[in-house]
Design an enzyme around this catalytic site. Structure first.
Site, PDB file in Angstrom:
ATOM      1  N   HIS A  13       2.821  -6.940   4.892  1.00  0.00           N
ATOM      2  CA  HIS A  13       1.458  -6.440   5.088  1.00  0.00           C
ATOM      3  C   HIS A  13       0.974  -6.709   6.505  1.00  0.00           C
ATOM      4  CE1 HIS A  13       0.100  -5.584   0.856  1.00  0.00           C
ATOM      5  NE2 HIS A  13       1.218  -6.244   0.627  1.00  0.00           N
ATOM      6  N   HIS A  62       0.838  -1.199   0.000  1.00  0.00           N
ATOM      7  CA  HIS A  62       0.000   0.000   0.000  1.00  0.00           C
ATOM      8  C   HIS A  62       0.879   1.256   0.000  1.00  0.00           C
ATOM      9  CE1 HIS A  62      -3.414  -2.668   0.571  1.00  0.00           C
ATOM     10  NE2 HIS A  62      -2.742  -3.249   1.563  1.00  0.00           N
ATOM     11  N   GLU A 121       1.741 -11.797   5.858  1.00  0.00           N
ATOM     12  CA  GLU A 121       0.664 -11.212   6.661  1.00  0.00           C
ATOM     13  C   GLU A 121       1.065 -11.391   8.125  1.00  0.00           C
ATOM     14  OE1 GLU A 121      -1.633  -9.488   5.496  1.00  0.00           O
ATOM     15  OE2 GLU A 121      -2.565 -10.317   3.684  1.00  0.00           O
ATOM     16  N   GLU A 125      -2.569   0.661   7.844  1.00  0.00           N
ATOM     17  CA  GLU A 125      -1.713  -0.475   7.495  1.00  0.00           C
ATOM     18  C   GLU A 125      -0.457  -0.023   6.774  1.00  0.00           C
ATOM     19  OE1 GLU A 125      -1.583  -4.425   4.624  1.00  0.00           O
ATOM     20  OE2 GLU A 125      -3.449  -3.293   4.807  1.00  0.00           O
TER      21      GLU A 125
END
Length: 486
Positions: A387, A318, A449, A333
């Site tokens: 992430h 992102h 993750e 995030e």
């Protein structure tokens, strides 16, 4: 006469005359299609901070548009049967049919009238604009091709050898970039580490030049059009133009892009500068164009991957206009991803047998395809994307590692082993998933993750320095084990 074109033109004129300070406000004249406008007594063109401004009386009396002035909000609304333009004194944001458009100078009150910047429309509605400094006159033409809104006050580039192409009179659908096979496509743009990166597909030869007053670097990409992917990941308005915000770089104020011409089809990207800058241009075989604003280094840096070094590309997920998920306490995030990636980068830079590259090193917007292209262009050994997880079904906890292609399985298993140990969270395993960054990369690639942002326990740890340092060390241990480096 194209009255709609001139209506838009009255909004955007501020950039057309960067040398407009040479104009004498008391004697400047306006010509429309060769005919001088007979202004009412006391109505004059004005020079405000080197920008040509025009009284709103000219809009109503000479062009026949409806003009409304609202004293309470100090707003001016100009409209005809097709278009409505609203401007507010002191605001650099105009509203065109409800859509926001930025201006470089605000409307101002002058005595009993309001002055609006004359240029903000020429770039959008197809009118030619010329400034005759010797005769102190503005020449407007409602016919013929339009000069570039990002060019200097004479309507021509400061570089006399550069031709100014025309702008299409109708919007071009970004999903229809032209005859298949005839045009290269522009897939994405980003600005990071003080350099502009343009991702392309096809053979592209950029034409780069500088303009002054204001300072700009212009990148013309002939025989190109925006791809459908570009439209998904970047903002494109109905006129096939948009902006990329830039923060954290004192030399750059804004990046603008547009489908500048349709004959030939040309995409233009403009770097708005706060001061004059030099640059270097490099193009890579895999379709990446770099405009580097960093000063040249005194000692040349060895090429990435030289001397047998392994190349590791770290991807902070992102960023910029794409914040990712919100945590349970409202944190972004993108901030967690970048903080962790920077810690991993710092550790890897101490490894003499590894070269590390970041897809982004700040809060910049970067398309998914751009991330893969960076790694592919470098012929990297591995790609690691970081992430924070999220779930709409309750608040699960734990760490998982994702990959797409079979060749990435070993990398995923190796890093996951160290990652789970470092987080101390529930082991959710290694999973296959069809993700762009792990699918489009040509080397082993994983997406980590680390924990769930919507789980209070996970989130409270994920934004702590101790946790991030521990996880960074675990990721580096997994990378080193997989690459078999000491």
């Amino acid at each position: 006469m194209k009255r709609l074109g001139f209506l838009m033109f009255l909004l955007v004129f501020l950039l057309a005359f960067p040398k407009a300070g040479d104009a004498a406000s008391a004697s400047a004249k306006i010509f429309l299609d060769g005919q001088q406008l007979n202004l009412s007594s006391g109505v004059q063109v004005a020079n405000v901070d080197n920008n040509i401004m025009i009284p709103i009386r000219v809009v109503s009396e000479n062009l026949g548009f409806k003009v409304d002035w609202e004293k309470a909000s100090q707003s001016v609304t100009v409209q005809n049967s097709i278009t409505t333009v609203k401007m507010v004194v002191g605001s650099k944001t105009a509203h065109i049919d409800g859509s926001q458009v930025s201006m470089n100078i605000t409307p101002v009150l002058s005595g009993q009238t309001t002055l609006v910047p004359l240029r903000f429309v020429s770039s959008q509605m197809g009118m030619d604009v010329k400034w005759d400094n010797q005769n102190k006159a503005v020449y407007l033409s409602s016919s013929g091709s339009m000069t570039d809104p990002w060019i200097d006050g004479n309507g021509t580039p400061n570089d006399p050898d550069t031709e100014v192409p025309s702008t299409p009179t109708e919007p071009v659908n970004p999903s229809l970039p032209g005859t298949p096979g005839s045009l290269a496509s522009i897939d994405g743009i980003s600005f990071s580490e003080n350099r502009l990166m343009i991702a392309t597909s096809g053979n592209v030869k950029p034409n780069v030049f500088k303009l002054s007053s204001p300072e700009r670097i212009v990148v013309d990409l002939p025989n190109t059009a925006f791809s459908e992917v570009f439209g998904y990941e970047h903002t494109l308005n109905t006129k096939n133009s948009g902006e990329l915000s830039v923060t954290g770089y004192p030399d750059v104020s804004l990046i603008r892009y547009a489908l500048f011409s349709d004959s030939p089809s040309t995409v233009r990207v403009v770097i708005n500068l706060n001061n004059a800058m030099d640059y270097t241009v490099t193009t890579e075989n895999d379709g990446l164009v770099f405009i580097n604003l960093n000063p040249p280094e005194a000692v040349p840096t060895p090429p990435v991957g030289s001397n047998g070094k392994k190349i590791v590309v770290l991807d902070a997920g992102h960023g910029g206009s794409d914040p990712g998920s919100n945590s349970v306490t409202g944190k972004k995030e993108k901030a967690f991803n970048l903080a962790l990636a920077q810690k991993v980068e710092k550790l890897l830079k101490n490894e003499k047998n590894i070269d590390v590259i970041m897809t982004r090193s700040d809060d910049s917007t970067l398309g998914l395809k751009d991330r893969s292209k960076i790694a592919n262009n470098l012929n990297a050994d591995i790609f690691v994307s970081m992430h924070g997880n999220n779930s709409t079904a309750g608040s699960p906890t734990g760490t998982e590692t994702l990959y797409t292609r079979a060749e990435s399985s070993k990398l995923a298993q190796t890093i996951h082993k160290h990652l789970v140990k470092a987080t101390g969270l529930k082991d959710r395993g290694v999973k296959t998933q069809n993700l762009s960054v792990t699918r489009e990369t040509k080397m082993p690639a994983v997406l980590l993750e680390v924990g769930f942002l919507n789980n209070k326990n996970d989130e409270s740890q994920m934004f702590s320095e101790d946790f991030q340092n521990r996880v960074a060390e675990g990721i580096v241990s997994g990378i080193k084990e997989y690459l078999n480096v000491q």
